[in-house]
Design a protein around this motif. Structure first.
Motif, short mmCIF file in Angstrom:
data_model
loop_
_atom_site.label_atom_id
_atom_site.label_comp_id
_atom_site.label_asym_id
_atom_site.label_seq_id
_atom_site.Cartn_x
_atom_site.Cartn_y
_atom_site.Cartn_z
N LEU A 51 0.82 -1.20 0.00
CA LEU A 51 0.00 0.00 0.00
C LEU A 51 0.86 1.25 0.00
CD1 LEU A 51 -2.97 -0.75 2.40
CD2 LEU A 51 -3.09 -0.12 0.01
N GLY A 52 1.97 1.23 0.72
CA GLY A 52 2.88 2.37 0.73
C GLY A 52 3.49 2.62 -0.63
N ILE A 53 3.89 1.56 -1.30
CA ILE A 53 4.49 1.69 -2.62
C ILE A 53 3.46 2.17 -3.64
CG2 ILE A 53 5.55 0.39 -4.51
CD1 ILE A 53 6.86 -1.35 -2.29
N VAL A 54 2.25 1.62 -3.59
CA VAL A 54 1.18 2.04 -4.50
C VAL A 54 0.83 3.51 -4.25
CG1 VAL A 54 -1.28 1.73 -5.01
CG2 VAL A 54 0.22 -0.24 -4.88
N GLY A 55 0.76 3.90 -2.98
CA GLY A 55 0.46 5.30 -2.65
C GLY A 55 1.54 6.25 -3.14
N ALA A 56 2.81 5.86 -2.98
CA ALA A 56 3.91 6.71 -3.47
C ALA A 56 3.87 6.83 -4.99
CB ALA A 56 5.25 6.14 -3.00
N ALA A 57 3.56 5.75 -5.67
CA ALA A 57 3.47 5.79 -7.13
C ALA A 57 2.30 6.68 -7.57
CB ALA A 57 3.30 4.38 -7.69
N CYS A 58 1.18 6.61 -6.86
CA CYS A 58 0.04 7.47 -7.19
C CYS A 58 0.38 8.94 -6.95
CB CYS A 58 -1.18 7.08 -6.36
SG CYS A 58 -2.00 5.59 -6.90
N ALA A 59 1.12 9.21 -5.88
CA ALA A 59 1.48 10.60 -5.58
C ALA A 59 2.41 11.16 -6.64
CB ALA A 59 2.14 10.66 -4.20
N TRP A 108 -0.14 7.51 13.88
CA TRP A 108 1.20 8.08 13.77
C TRP A 108 2.17 7.37 14.70
CZ3 TRP A 108 2.43 11.07 9.92
CH2 TRP A 108 1.45 11.83 9.30
N ALA A 109 1.68 6.53 15.59
CA ALA A 109 2.53 5.85 16.56
C ALA A 109 3.24 4.66 15.91
CB ALA A 109 1.70 5.36 17.75
N GLY A 110 4.36 4.28 16.46
CA GLY A 110 5.08 3.11 15.99
C GLY A 110 6.06 3.42 14.87
N ALA A 111 6.60 2.37 14.31
CA ALA A 111 7.57 2.51 13.23
C ALA A 111 6.87 2.98 11.96
CB ALA A 111 8.27 1.19 12.99
N ARG A 112 7.49 3.93 11.28
CA ARG A 112 6.89 4.47 10.06
C ARG A 112 7.66 3.99 8.85
NH1 ARG A 112 7.14 9.40 13.25
NH2 ARG A 112 5.13 9.68 14.21
N SER A 113 6.92 3.58 7.85
CA SER A 113 7.52 3.15 6.60
C SER A 113 7.77 4.39 5.74
CB SER A 113 6.57 2.19 5.89
OG SER A 113 7.00 1.94 4.60
N ALA A 114 8.93 4.43 5.09
CA ALA A 114 9.27 5.59 4.26
C ALA A 114 8.33 5.76 3.07
CB ALA A 114 10.72 5.48 3.80
N PRO A 115 7.99 4.71 2.32
CA PRO A 115 7.04 4.92 1.22
C PRO A 115 5.66 5.35 1.69
CG PRO A 115 8.21 2.86 0.91
CD PRO A 115 8.55 3.36 2.27
N ALA A 116 5.23 4.86 2.84
CA ALA A 116 3.91 5.24 3.35
C ALA A 116 3.88 6.71 3.74
CB ALA A 116 3.54 4.37 4.54
N LEU A 117 4.93 7.16 4.42
CA LEU A 117 4.99 8.56 4.81
C LEU A 117 5.15 9.47 3.60
CD1 LEU A 117 4.89 10.20 7.38
CD2 LEU A 117 7.38 10.11 7.46
N ALA A 118 5.93 9.03 2.62
CA ALA A 118 6.10 9.80 1.39
C ALA A 118 4.77 9.88 0.63
CB ALA A 118 7.17 9.16 0.51
N ALA A 119 4.03 8.79 0.60
CA ALA A 119 2.73 8.79 -0.09
C ALA A 119 1.77 9.76 0.59
CB ALA A 119 2.15 7.38 -0.10
N LEU A 120 1.76 9.77 1.90
CA LEU A 120 0.86 10.66 2.62
C LEU A 120 1.21 12.12 2.39
CD1 LEU A 120 -1.53 10.62 4.61
CD2 LEU A 120 0.13 10.76 6.43
N LEU A 121 2.47 12.46 2.51
CA LEU A 121 2.89 13.86 2.37
C LEU A 121 2.81 14.33 0.91
CD1 LEU A 121 5.90 13.97 4.84
CD2 LEU A 121 3.58 14.80 5.17
N LEU A 122 3.30 13.52 -0.02
CA LEU A 122 3.24 13.91 -1.43
C LEU A 122 1.80 13.96 -1.94
CD1 LEU A 122 6.28 12.03 -2.97
CD2 LEU A 122 6.05 14.47 -2.51
N GLY A 123 0.96 13.07 -1.42
CA GLY A 123 -0.46 13.12 -1.79
C GLY A 123 -1.13 14.39 -1.31
N ALA A 124 -0.76 14.86 -0.11
CA ALA A 124 -1.32 16.11 0.40
C ALA A 124 -0.85 17.29 -0.44
CB ALA A 124 -0.92 16.29 1.86
#
Length: 102
Positions: A30-38, A65-81
């Motif tokens: 999901l993180g990779i798909v989200g980053a690609a969509c962004a 937001w708690a716990g370990a964060r995946s780089a593609p997931a965080l990138a997808a969230l920020l780039l999508g915004a």
């Protein structure tokens, strides 16, 4: 005799944390798909792909937001915004001066 074939689940049932169906997308995908969509949203259909990237990134983060964060997931969230914000700026009627820039 087929020793233990099909009987291992009686002694070791599935743990409580793994009771969902395992056929869906996992968080890494999901993180990779989200980053690609962004990234694709910066070029085409940003108003659609931006929110899709945000949703994929949020689900890949585990909806918290708690716990370990995946780089593609965080990138997808920020780039999508950012992508959604830029798409909304392009749509606004007073933003005709920005059309040549973006």
């Amino acid at each position: 005799m087929m020793a233990g074939f099909g009987h291992a689940t009686r002694m070791h049932p599935r743990s409580r944390g793994r009771t969902w169906s395992r056929s869906g997308l996992d968080r890494a995908m999901l993180g990779i798909v989200g980053a690609a969509c962004a990234i694709a949203g910066f070029y085409v259909l940003g108003i659609i792909l931006g929110p899709v990237a945000m949703v994929c990134g949020w689900f890949a983060l585990g909806r918290s937001w708690a716990g370990a964060r995946s780089a593609p997931a965080l990138a997808a969230l920020l780039l999508g915004a950012i992508d959604t914000l830029l798409a909304l700026i392009r749509i606004l009627p007073g933003a005709t001066a920005l059309n040549g820039m973006f």
